[in-house]
Design an enzyme around this catalytic site. Structure first.
Site, PDB file in Angstrom:
ATOM      1  N   VAL A 324      42.237  40.190  44.361  1.00 53.59           N
ATOM      2  CA  VAL A 324      41.711  41.308  43.564  1.00 53.59           C
ATOM      3  C   VAL A 324      41.092  42.355  44.485  1.00 53.59           C
ATOM      4  O   VAL A 324      41.325  43.564  44.323  1.00 53.59           O
ATOM      5  CB  VAL A 324      40.672  40.804  42.537  1.00 53.59           C
ATOM      6  CG1 VAL A 324      39.980  41.968  41.854  1.00 53.59           C
ATOM      7  CG2 VAL A 324      41.338  39.930  41.484  1.00 53.59           C
ATOM      8  N   TRP A 327      43.934  44.087  46.475  1.00 53.04           N
ATOM      9  CA  TRP A 327      44.760  44.975  45.647  1.00 53.04           C
ATOM     10  C   TRP A 327      44.017  46.266  45.300  1.00 53.04           C
ATOM     11  O   TRP A 327      44.614  47.343  45.244  1.00 53.04           O
ATOM     12  CB  TRP A 327      45.175  44.257  44.364  1.00 53.04           C
ATOM     13  CG  TRP A 327      45.965  45.136  43.449  1.00 53.04           C
ATOM     14  CD1 TRP A 327      47.236  45.585  43.631  1.00 53.04           C
ATOM     15  CD2 TRP A 327      45.526  45.706  42.202  1.00 53.04           C
ATOM     16  NE1 TRP A 327      47.624  46.390  42.573  1.00 53.04           N
ATOM     17  CE2 TRP A 327      46.590  46.470  41.684  1.00 53.04           C
ATOM     18  CE3 TRP A 327      44.347  45.610  41.471  1.00 53.04           C
ATOM     19  CZ2 TRP A 327      46.499  47.162  40.488  1.00 53.04           C
ATOM     20  CZ3 TRP A 327      44.254  46.299  40.268  1.00 53.04           C
ATOM     21  CH2 TRP A 327      45.328  47.061  39.785  1.00 53.04           C
ATOM     22  N   HIS A 328      42.711  46.189  45.102  1.00 56.23           N
ATOM     23  CA  HIS A 328      41.932  47.377  44.769  1.00 56.23           C
ATOM     24  C   HIS A 328      41.756  48.329  45.956  1.00 56.23           C
ATOM     25  O   HIS A 328      41.263  49.442  45.777  1.00 56.23           O
ATOM     26  CB  HIS A 328      40.561  46.974  44.223  1.00 56.23           C
ATOM     27  CG  HIS A 328      40.566  46.695  42.756  1.00 56.23           C
ATOM     28  ND1 HIS A 328      40.822  45.447  42.231  1.00 56.23           N
ATOM     29  CD2 HIS A 328      40.357  47.499  41.679  1.00 56.23           C
ATOM     30  CE1 HIS A 328      40.771  45.490  40.920  1.00 56.23           C
ATOM     31  NE2 HIS A 328      40.505  46.733  40.552  1.00 56.23           N
ATOM     32  N   GLY A 329      42.130  47.896  47.160  1.00 56.90           N
ATOM     33  CA  GLY A 329      42.035  48.789  48.312  1.00 56.90           C
ATOM     34  C   GLY A 329      41.644  48.103  49.599  1.00 56.90           C
ATOM     35  O   GLY A 329      41.928  48.604  50.686  1.00 56.90           O
TER      36      GLY A 329
END
Length: 364
Positions: A324, A327-329
């Site tokens: 998570v 994936w968010h950066g």
């Protein structure tokens, strides 16, 4: 009265929505309803063609080619039917979004930063859709491969209501529901549409009131008022921020959710009100339901989940939060955020296990 400009996400999607996206969603609705009325059997392909055309119009030929290339690479790797290889491919594709030279090349394709960010957000979400399809392909028997063909992948990846920002719908759910042919009632759909528009308009008005009157994000961007505020005031600001985040996603997920309903699909449940939350676990299960289902089905359970040993459960949960954050950066603050959430879930579940011991229950 001027609005608080510091919430980038809200300002960004409202601006894009007003300019083009809402019009393209209205076009999807028209194509969907006409295909359901006239050619129900070919509805997935009508929507696929529309989604590809909308992508081309909004992101240009190069943006369209990037998403098509990601889908083709994911499908090619899935042919080996190795889940680990599929995950490696997905992580590499995500990593390419953060290579400076690739970023600069994509920026030069567009006149404004907003257009580049639209491509970045879209490709990030499409990576999850490609991963879902590819893993389902790996897990299904050869006799079921016809329902996991490349055209079905394109129908799933280019499905327009969820195209830019989600919500996430796993391929197995999407495929089953899209194949299901049921009675179509114009009157029923019209009622669903009118009621849905009224609800979303109410949430949008509430979000706009909050952004124009409360200035939560502007206060957070300045250290001086935060240093002088009492602990009660800081707690109130934190609550106000998460409440705005909740209302914002009622709108951002409510619009595509309504279109999913109009297409005869069941959308993931909208976020639960954060004021009703009292646990980390419930927050993760019921705020972004689509993302939670993705994480559980494709990461948590395959790695071992709650059925494994204590160390196995800790590892499964850590791997889920690590993905998570990545994936968010993958910025440092996101790793801290993921680690704190992981710690909260572990402490909460550990406390539940301790309290379930008969001796502790007798003492209580």
């Amino acid at each position: 009265m001027p609005q608080d400009p510091m919430d980038f996400e809200w300002s960004y999607w409202v601006e894009w929505g007003r300019e083009r996206i809402l019009w393209l969603l209205a076009g999807h609705l028209l194509v969907s309803q006409m295909s359901r009325l006239l050619v129900e059997k070919y509805k997935p392909w009508c929507l696929m063609v529309y989604g590809m055309a909308a992508c081309w119009l909004l992101l240009g030929i190069k943006g369209f080619a990037v998403i098509l290339l990601h889908a083709a690479i994911s499908f090619a790797v899935a042919q080996f039917q190795l889940s680990l290889l599929t995950w490696l491919c997905s992580l590499i594709l995500l990593a390419t979004l953060r290579i400076p030279t690739v970023e600069e090349t994509k920026r030069r394709w567009y006149d404004t930063e907003n257009e580049y960010y639209l491509l970045l957000f879209t490709v990030s979400v499409r990576c999850l859709f490609c991963t879902s399809f590819s893993l389902e392909y790996c897990w299904h028997a050869p006799s079921q491969k016809s329902s996991h063909s490349f055209p079905w992948m394109l129908a799933y990846v280019f499905y327009y209501p969820t195209f830019h920002n989600g919500p996430l719908v796993n391929f197995d759910e999407f495929s089953k529901q899209m194949r299901r042919q049921e009675a179509f009632s114009v009157k029923t759909n019209l009622i669903i549409l009118i009621v849905g528009i009224i609800r979303i308009f109410f949430w949008w008005c509430l979000a706009e009131l909050m952004i124009h009157l409360m200035y939560i994000h502007a206060l957070y961007s300045s250290a001086l008022p935060l240093e002088s505020a009492s602990y009660w005031a800081l707690g109130g600001l934190a609550l106000a921020q998460v409440l705005f985040f909740y209302v914002k996603y009622l709108v951002l997920y409510g619009v595509p959710g309504l279109l999913l309903q109009m297409d005869g699909l069941k959308p993931p449940a909208l976020p639960c009100c954060v004021s009703l939350m009292h646990s980390f676990t419930k927050m993760w299960r019921s705020f972004d339901v689509g993302l939670h289902r993705f994480l559980v089905r494709y990461i948590y359970v395959p790695v071992g989940g709650s059925q494994s040993s204590l160390l196995g459960t800790l590892f499964s949960t850590a791997l889920t939060f690590a993905f998570v954050s990545y994936w968010h950066g993958g910025q440092s603050y996101l790793w801290y955020w993921g680690a704190l959430n992981w710690l909260g879930v572990i402490v909460e579940n550990g406390t539940k296990r301790i309290l379930s011991i008969s001796l502790i229950q007798d003492l209580i």
